[in-house]
Design a protein around this motif. Structure first.
Motif, PDB file in Angstrom:
ATOM      1  N   ALA A  48      39.937  30.844  42.988  1.00 24.57           N
ATOM      2  CA  ALA A  48      40.922  29.939  43.577  1.00 24.57           C
ATOM      3  C   ALA A  48      41.887  30.691  44.492  1.00 24.57           C
ATOM      4  CB  ALA A  48      41.689  29.217  42.475  1.00 24.57           C
ATOM      5  N   THR A  49      42.092  31.961  44.216  1.00 25.84           N
ATOM      6  CA  THR A  49      42.989  32.783  45.026  1.00 25.84           C
ATOM      7  C   THR A  49      42.326  33.228  46.330  1.00 25.84           C
ATOM      8  OG1 THR A  49      42.228  34.814  43.965  1.00 25.84           O
ATOM      9  CG2 THR A  49      44.138  33.709  42.972  1.00 25.84           C
ATOM     10  N   GLY A  50      41.012  32.973  46.453  1.00 25.34           N
ATOM     11  CA  GLY A  50      40.276  33.397  47.629  1.00 25.34           C
ATOM     12  C   GLY A  50      39.639  34.764  47.472  1.00 25.34           C
TER      13      GLY A  50
END
Length: 107
Positions: free
Chosen positions: A69-71
């Protein structure tokens, strides 16, 4: 229908302590995140990488990358079909060895 037991086969590649534990962690799941495996084993990244590479080079394991989700990309570890088969055979060989040591007939 009865479940068929794996063919017993002692596997030197799997038997090393860290590799045996890696296989034990990965066998019941489809895949597991690198950091989770590392933390469960209590080893450094380099130790896990080195031991996992032996399994991967034997065709027993594979990695994949997926964005969190943070990339940030996360690395996922998994056993291959051959790896699962080899691990099951190794466990069966250990069961037979244990039975013999305890004076029991193999199951």
């Amino acid at each position: 229908m009865t479940a068929r037991r794996a063919t017993a086969r002692f596997d030197e590649i799997i038997h090393a302590p860290h590799r045996l534990r890696i296989c034990a962690l990965l066998a019941p799941v489809e895949s597991m995140e690198f950091g989770t495996v590392r933390d469960e084993l209590g080893v450094a990244d380099s130790v896990l990488s080195k031991q996992f590479k032996v399994l991967a080079d034997a065709g027993y394991a594979t990695t994949s990358k997926a964005a969190a989700a943070t990339g940030r990309a996360r690395t996922w570890l998994a056993l291959t079909r051959d790896g699962r088969r080899a691990f099951a055979g190794h466990l069966e060989a250990l069961r037979e060895l244990a039975a013999a040591a305890e004076g029991r007939p193999p199951a």
